[in-house]
Write an enzyme that holds these catalytic residues in place. Structure first.
Site, PDB file in Angstrom:
ATOM      1  N   CYS A  51     -78.376 -52.316  24.227  1.00 36.72           N
ATOM      2  CA  CYS A  51     -77.217 -52.062  23.363  1.00 36.72           C
ATOM      3  C   CYS A  51     -77.058 -53.119  22.275  1.00 36.72           C
ATOM      4  O   CYS A  51     -76.923 -52.787  21.085  1.00 36.72           O
ATOM      5  CB  CYS A  51     -75.945 -51.932  24.197  1.00 36.72           C
ATOM      6  SG  CYS A  51     -75.391 -53.419  25.072  1.00 36.72           S
ATOM      7  N   HIS A  83     -70.852 -53.955  27.044  1.00 32.92           N
ATOM      8  CA  HIS A  83     -71.493 -52.985  26.154  1.00 32.92           C
ATOM      9  C   HIS A  83     -70.981 -53.141  24.727  1.00 32.92           C
ATOM     10  O   HIS A  83     -69.851 -53.588  24.501  1.00 32.92           O
ATOM     11  CB  HIS A  83     -71.219 -51.560  26.650  1.00 32.92           C
ATOM     12  CG  HIS A  83     -72.024 -50.510  25.956  1.00 32.92           C
ATOM     13  ND1 HIS A  83     -73.404 -50.505  25.953  1.00 32.92           N
ATOM     14  CD2 HIS A  83     -71.651 -49.433  25.209  1.00 32.92           C
ATOM     15  CE1 HIS A  83     -73.839 -49.467  25.256  1.00 32.92           C
ATOM     16  NE2 HIS A  83     -72.786 -48.805  24.795  1.00 32.92           N
ATOM     17  N   HIS A 108     -74.831 -45.671  19.623  1.00 32.89           N
ATOM     18  CA  HIS A 108     -75.114 -46.784  20.526  1.00 32.89           C
ATOM     19  C   HIS A 108     -76.329 -46.476  21.397  1.00 32.89           C
ATOM     20  O   HIS A 108     -76.776 -45.334  21.511  1.00 32.89           O
ATOM     21  CB  HIS A 108     -73.901 -47.073  21.417  1.00 32.89           C
ATOM     22  CG  HIS A 108     -73.621 -46.000  22.439  1.00 32.89           C
ATOM     23  ND1 HIS A 108     -73.258 -46.268  23.739  1.00 32.89           N
ATOM     24  CD2 HIS A 108     -73.653 -44.629  22.361  1.00 32.89           C
ATOM     25  CE1 HIS A 108     -73.069 -45.146  24.412  1.00 32.89           C
ATOM     26  NE2 HIS A 108     -73.301 -44.132  23.605  1.00 32.89           N
TER      27      HIS A 108
END
Length: 317
Positions: free
Chosen positions: A217, A270, A282
């Site tokens: 991420c 995240h 993402h």
């Protein structure tokens, strides 16, 4: 090679000599199945094809991998142990070490170059997902990732001669963007950050990934900022701390959204790009690919804990 310090001469650099070098938590972290990613040359396609879902998850859950290096990226070696080098990566800022991101790399994947031969006025950045380095007679030498950066020796009509850890080689102009080494790539808008990331939708997530073979991420958000002239920290928590804080109700396309456990009150885990219209771009997790997803009604809506912006800093000048 026993544990020791390697002397780093002021006129030399240690440079990554493979297409992608994985940076491990310690020399014992690598497994036999990881061999295609430990050799010189590496074979990232083979490595990722052979890794099962469980073996990929273990890279994270067993704290095996920290980050990755691209071909030509420089490091500082702080220690060696047997055939491994402990490094810090100046191009990847981190609170773990003020000099750059730390970890361990097989020493065979690094090489010394003289600064006088490496430092050029112009640098070429790979802007295609992949590009081939070729020899003077057109033979393919190495498959390079997006955002690999190499010094330019000479420009030709359709080709560039570039400096590499393996000597002068060639790359097609259509796969790169040239920029002045001293000033870096031109800084772009939030929309440009998203446009850079869109071609990677459906690319498999890879823990620690910093290349177009697979991103995690924060590796994804780091790489898209790099492609648009911004150096940001490597990890999500550092990215939140270093960016300009934005209220979550005021986010704009290209801003970063951050998520934490316990419905936003626990540990941050995240990061993704706000895309606009309530959507996020993402790289989610092992077993899934980069995606454009709605926030409303998802776990992400509940876990949203902050937002930050980097692109505004230039555009407001």
């Amino acid at each position: 090679m026993s544990e020791q310090m390697i002397e780093q001469q002021s006129g030399e650099l240690w440079i990554t000599e493979v297409q992608v070098a994985t940076v491990w938590t310690d020399p014992e972290s690598a497994r036999s199945i990881d061999r295609p990613g430990l050799t010189n040359p590496t074979n990232l396609d083979q490595w990722m094809d052979e890794l099962t879902f469980e073996k990929r998850v273990a890279l994270c859950d067993e704290n095996r991998v920290q980050t990755q290096l691209l071909y030509g990226e420089s490091v500082i070696i702080t220690e060696t142990k047997d055939e491994w080098a402990r490094v810090v990566i100046p191009s990847q800022p981190s609170k773990k070490d003020r000099r750059g991101y730390p970890g361990w790399v097989p020493l065979k994947q690094l090489t010394r170059v003289k600064k006088s031969k490496w430092n050029k006025d112009t640098t070429a950045a790979v802007t295609s997902r992949f590009a081939w380095l070729e020899s003077a007679n057109g033979e393919p030498v190495m498959k390079l990732s997006f955002m690999t950066m190499l010094p330019v020796i000479r420009e030709q009509e359709d080709w560039l001669e570039v400096a590499t850890p393996d000597g002068p080689l060639f790359i097609e102009q259509q796969h790169v963007e040239l920029f002045p080494t001293a000033s870096g790539l031109q800084q772009q808008s939030g929309q440009k950050l998203l446009q850079s990331g869109e071609p990677y939708i459906r690319l498999d997530y890879f823990w620690g990934g910093m290349s177009s073979f697979g991103y995690d991420c924060s590796g994804f958000t780091y790489a898209m900022h790099k492609a648009n002239g911004y150096q940001i920290p490597r990890d999500a928590d550092d990215q939140l701390a270093a960016g300009v804080s934005v209220k979550t109700e005021d986010v704009m396309p290209g801003d970063l959204l951050f998520f934490a456990y316990k419905e936003g009150t626990g540990g941050l885990h995240h990061v993704g790009f706000y895309y606009g219209d309530g959507k996020m771009l993402h790289s989610p997790q092992t077993g899934k690919g980069i995606e454009l997803t709605e926030l409303k009604g998802t776990i992400y809506e509940k876990e949203l804990c902050g937002a930050a912006r980097y692109w505004q800093q230039t555009e407001e000048k």
